[in-house]
Design a protein around this motif. Structure first.
Motif, PDB file in Angstrom:
ATOM      1  N   SER A 293      20.905  39.895  98.919  1.00 13.93           N
ATOM      2  CA  SER A 293      21.042  40.108  97.477  1.00 13.93           C
ATOM      3  C   SER A 293      22.509  40.239  97.073  1.00 13.93           C
ATOM      4  N   VAL A 294      23.297  40.934  97.881  1.00 12.00           N
ATOM      5  CA  VAL A 294      24.722  41.099  97.585  1.00 12.00           C
ATOM      6  C   VAL A 294      25.439  39.751  97.666  1.00 12.00           C
ATOM      7  N   THR A 295      25.091  38.961  98.673  1.00 10.92           N
ATOM      8  CA  THR A 295      25.741  37.665  98.862  1.00 10.92           C
ATOM      9  C   THR A 295      25.404  36.707  97.722  1.00 10.92           C
ATOM     10  N   ARG A 296      24.158  36.728  97.289  1.00  9.65           N
ATOM     11  CA  ARG A 296      23.763  35.870  96.154  1.00  9.65           C
ATOM     12  C   ARG A 296      24.557  36.243  94.912  1.00  9.65           C
ATOM     13  N   ASP A 297      24.684  37.549  94.641  1.00 12.87           N
ATOM     14  CA  ASP A 297      25.440  37.995  93.468  1.00 12.87           C
ATOM     15  C   ASP A 297      26.906  37.577  93.592  1.00 12.87           C
ATOM     16  N   PHE A 298      27.478  37.733  94.770  1.00 11.92           N
ATOM     17  CA  PHE A 298      28.870  37.357  95.021  1.00 11.92           C
ATOM     18  C   PHE A 298      29.099  35.874  94.766  1.00 11.92           C
ATOM     19  N   LYS A 300      27.228  33.723  93.016  1.00  6.61           N
ATOM     20  CA  LYS A 300      27.003  33.377  91.616  1.00  6.61           C
ATOM     21  C   LYS A 300      28.180  33.809  90.748  1.00  6.61           C
ATOM     22  N   TYR A 301      28.712  34.995  91.038  1.00  8.54           N
ATOM     23  CA  TYR A 301      29.847  35.476  90.254  1.00  8.54           C
ATOM     24  C   TYR A 301      31.055  34.555  90.432  1.00  8.54           C
ATOM     25  N   LEU A 302      31.365  34.205  91.669  1.00 13.44           N
ATOM     26  CA  LEU A 302      32.530  33.351  91.922  1.00 13.44           C
ATOM     27  C   LEU A 302      32.378  31.990  91.269  1.00 13.44           C
ATOM     28  N   GLN A 303      31.177  31.433  91.357  1.00  9.49           N
ATOM     29  CA  GLN A 303      30.943  30.111  90.775  1.00  9.49           C
ATOM     30  C   GLN A 303      31.069  30.131  89.256  1.00  9.49           C
ATOM     31  N   LYS A 304      30.683  31.227  88.647  1.00  6.43           N
ATOM     32  CA  LYS A 304      30.679  31.318  87.185  1.00  6.43           C
ATOM     33  C   LYS A 304      32.005  31.817  86.621  1.00  6.43           C
ATOM     34  N   GLU A 305      32.634  32.765  87.294  1.00  9.02           N
ATOM     35  CA  GLU A 305      33.763  33.481  86.704  1.00  9.02           C
ATOM     36  C   GLU A 305      35.126  33.146  87.305  1.00  9.02           C
ATOM     37  N   THR A 306      35.172  32.368  88.383  1.00  6.34           N
ATOM     38  CA  THR A 306      36.465  32.065  89.008  1.00  6.34           C
ATOM     39  C   THR A 306      36.606  30.563  89.213  1.00  6.34           C
ATOM     40  N   GLU A 307      37.796  30.163  89.631  1.00  2.00           N
ATOM     41  CA  GLU A 307      38.065  28.754  89.880  1.00  2.00           C
ATOM     42  C   GLU A 307      38.024  28.402  91.362  1.00  2.00           C
ATOM     43  N   VAL A 308      37.680  29.357  92.219  1.00  2.00           N
ATOM     44  CA  VAL A 308      37.618  29.050  93.643  1.00  2.00           C
ATOM     45  C   VAL A 308      36.435  28.136  93.941  1.00  2.00           C
ATOM     46  N   LYS A 309      36.569  27.359  94.980  1.00  3.15           N
ATOM     47  CA  LYS A 309      35.474  26.517  95.431  1.00  3.15           C
ATOM     48  C   LYS A 309      34.627  27.314  96.406  1.00  3.15           C
ATOM     49  N   ILE A 329      25.477  49.489 106.264  1.00  2.00           N
ATOM     50  CA  ILE A 329      25.852  49.496 104.846  1.00  2.00           C
ATOM     51  C   ILE A 329      25.653  48.094 104.274  1.00  2.00           C
ATOM     52  N   PRO A 330      25.004  47.949 103.112  1.00  5.27           N
ATOM     53  CA  PRO A 330      24.875  46.622 102.493  1.00  5.27           C
ATOM     54  C   PRO A 330      26.245  46.039 102.166  1.00  5.27           C
ATOM     55  N   GLY A 331      26.364  44.724 102.271  1.00  5.94           N
ATOM     56  CA  GLY A 331      27.628  44.086 101.949  1.00  5.94           C
ATOM     57  C   GLY A 331      27.731  42.704 102.535  1.00  5.94           C
ATOM     58  N   LEU A 332      28.954  42.226 102.696  1.00  6.96           N
ATOM     59  CA  LEU A 332      29.133  40.869 103.212  1.00  6.96           C
ATOM     60  C   LEU A 332      30.541  40.667 103.734  1.00  6.96           C
ATOM     61  N   MET A 333      30.673  39.623 104.541  1.00  6.11           N
ATOM     62  CA  MET A 333      31.968  39.089 104.970  1.00  6.11           C
ATOM     63  C   MET A 333      31.997  37.628 104.569  1.00  6.11           C
ATOM     64  N   PHE A 334      33.190  37.126 104.218  1.00  5.51           N
ATOM     65  CA  PHE A 334      33.298  35.710 103.878  1.00  5.51           C
ATOM     66  C   PHE A 334      34.521  35.104 104.534  1.00  5.51           C
ATOM     67  N   TRP A 335      34.507  33.778 104.646  1.00  3.71           N
ATOM     68  CA  TRP A 335      35.646  33.016 105.149  1.00  3.71           C
ATOM     69  C   TRP A 335      36.594  32.698 103.991  1.00  3.71           C
ATOM     70  N   ILE A 367      35.167  43.281  92.476  1.00  5.82           N
ATOM     71  CA  ILE A 367      34.956  44.718  92.552  1.00  5.82           C
ATOM     72  C   ILE A 367      34.879  45.322  91.146  1.00  5.82           C
ATOM     73  N   SER A 368      35.700  44.836  90.235  1.00  5.03           N
ATOM     74  CA  SER A 368      35.626  45.317  88.850  1.00  5.03           C
ATOM     75  C   SER A 368      34.281  44.981  88.236  1.00  5.03           C
ATOM     76  N   HIS A 369      33.748  43.810  88.568  1.00  2.00           N
ATOM     77  CA  HIS A 369      32.426  43.391  88.099  1.00  2.00           C
ATOM     78  C   HIS A 369      31.339  44.324  88.622  1.00  2.00           C
ATOM     79  N   LEU A 370      31.545  44.869  89.844  1.00  2.00           N
ATOM     80  CA  LEU A 370      30.519  45.700  90.474  1.00  2.00           C
ATOM     81  C   LEU A 370      30.432  47.107  89.888  1.00  2.00           C
ATOM     82  N   GLU A 371      31.447  47.557  89.183  1.00  2.00           N
ATOM     83  CA  GLU A 371      31.460  48.963  88.774  1.00  2.00           C
ATOM     84  C   GLU A 371      30.329  49.303  87.814  1.00  2.00           C
TER      85      GLU A 371
END
Length: 374
Positions: A293-298, A300-309, A329-335, A367-371
């Protein structure tokens, strides 16, 4: 010069092995003490650090972890800021990881959010493993986050790219050490000896059959013997030999099966070569399993709100002890794409420093989005 690039280059020059990161810890502390202290609390843990930023109206704690150790590799980059420590190098990007963490932390000292933030500067990721004992520490028990994040540089992806996936990202890993002891003797009288070089070579070949004949073809596992030592001089039959390697599997069940088969084959070597054998599995790292669930939110947020691929990647046989934290602890790691022609753990690894600002922007924004989310 971008201050984070300067930090990265400073840290790149002082790589230290696991639980020996004395200069690194001192550098981090010096920088942290230069920041406004009204919301910061710092606690040392061995050669690592816990840094808490108090939220304005905390409902939860968001964690961010970076590793801080280097590798026993002689640097061959030719950079002006190459390692000043002989035979040691930040060849896995931990200098990048620390610089990014400091960039994110610095942003939130000046732009506090409602929730508490916990930055974890973890020693000994490359070995013998700092995440598991740090997770069990009193400091973590007091400040344990509700969510936790980390990244790892990826030389194969261009700058501006983030690769991630739900579920399994990195494999279960274990070190492997096998010591063989037989009877040495004169090279002209082999019949009076039990040659441990021959025993070691036989065992290496047998170990590879575990992958081809004992692991489900639809599963994945790797046994690598990266180092063999044995004997003393060319005309004495070796009394001792040592194999050093790693085991990597995509499931904990496969890890158990592989180790069971290793033990069975080693017993066969003991019988067949009339020798003694000792197996040591050294450090073992739990798989990195991203919370779905955390990874899906991450993503979706990046795709919608940022310019990263954003790329949905495949799981890798890489090992990372951050898996112990994600187990609790729930969370994620990314490349994080850094576009280097040389890969991780290579003496010529040269990540593109432009990736530092990309990562800081992504993590401060997310992180600001998560608050506002529980």
């Amino acid at each position: 010069m971008n201050p984070l690039i300067k930090i990265r280059r400073d840290l790149h020059q002082i790589p230290e092995l696991g639980f020996q990161e004395v200069k690194t810890q001192a550098y981090l502390l010096s920088y942290l003490k230069s920041l406004p202290q009204d919301r910061i609390t710092i606690k040392k843990w061995r050669t690592g650090l816990f840094v808490k930023i108090q939220g304005l109206n905390p409902q939860k704690t968001i964690g961010y972890r970076t590793d801080i150790d280097g590798l026993p590799i002689s640097e061959e980059t030719g950079l002006q800021f190459s390692s000043s420590h002989a035979d040691h190098m930040h060849a896995c990007g931990h200098d990048f990881h620390m610089s990014i963490a400091l960039g994110v932390l610095t942003y939130f000292t000046g732009n506090p959010i409602a929730d508490n933030l916990l930055f974890i500067f973890q020693p000994a990721e490359e070995g013998p493993g700092g995440a598991e004992p740090m997770l069990k520490s009193e400091e973590m028990m007091e400040w344990k986050p509700d969510l936790i994040f980390a990244l790892h540089i990826a030389p194969e992806y261009p700058v501006g790219t983030i690769a991630v996936k739900e579920g399994l990202l990195f494999a279960n890993t274990s070190e492997l050490f096998i010591d063989l002891k037989g009877k040495g003797g004169h090279a002209a009288r082999p019949h009076e000896t039990n040659d441990m070089v021959v025993a070691a070579c036989t065992l290496v070949n047998q170990l590879q059959t575990i992958i081809s004949r004992n692991v489900d073809p639809l599963d994945s596992a790797v046994i690598t013997i990266g180092k063999i030592t044995g004997g003393t001089v060319q005309n004495i039959i070796a009394e001792n030999a040592r194999l050093e390697g790693t085991i990597r599997t995509l499931s904990s069940e496969s890890m158990k099966k592989v180790k069971h088969r290793i033990e069975a084959l080693v017993k066969g070597i003991e019988a067949g070569f009339e020798c003694e054998a000792v197996i040591d599995y050294g450090s073992m790292y739990h798989q990195v399993y991203n919370t779905e669930s955390v990874t899906r939110d991450f993503m979706k947020y990046l795709q919608k709100e940022t310019e990263v691929k954003v790329i949905e990647c495949k799981e890798a046989m890489t090992g990372e002890d951050f898996g112990y934290m994600l187990k609790e602890i729930p969370g994620l790691m990314f490349w994080l794409g850094v576009d280097s022609p040389y890969g991780l753990h290579h003496a010529k690894l040269t990540p593109n420093e432009a990736a530092i600002d990309v990562a800081v922007s992504v993590m401060t924004s997310y992180i600001s989005h998560l608050e506002n989310k529980i």
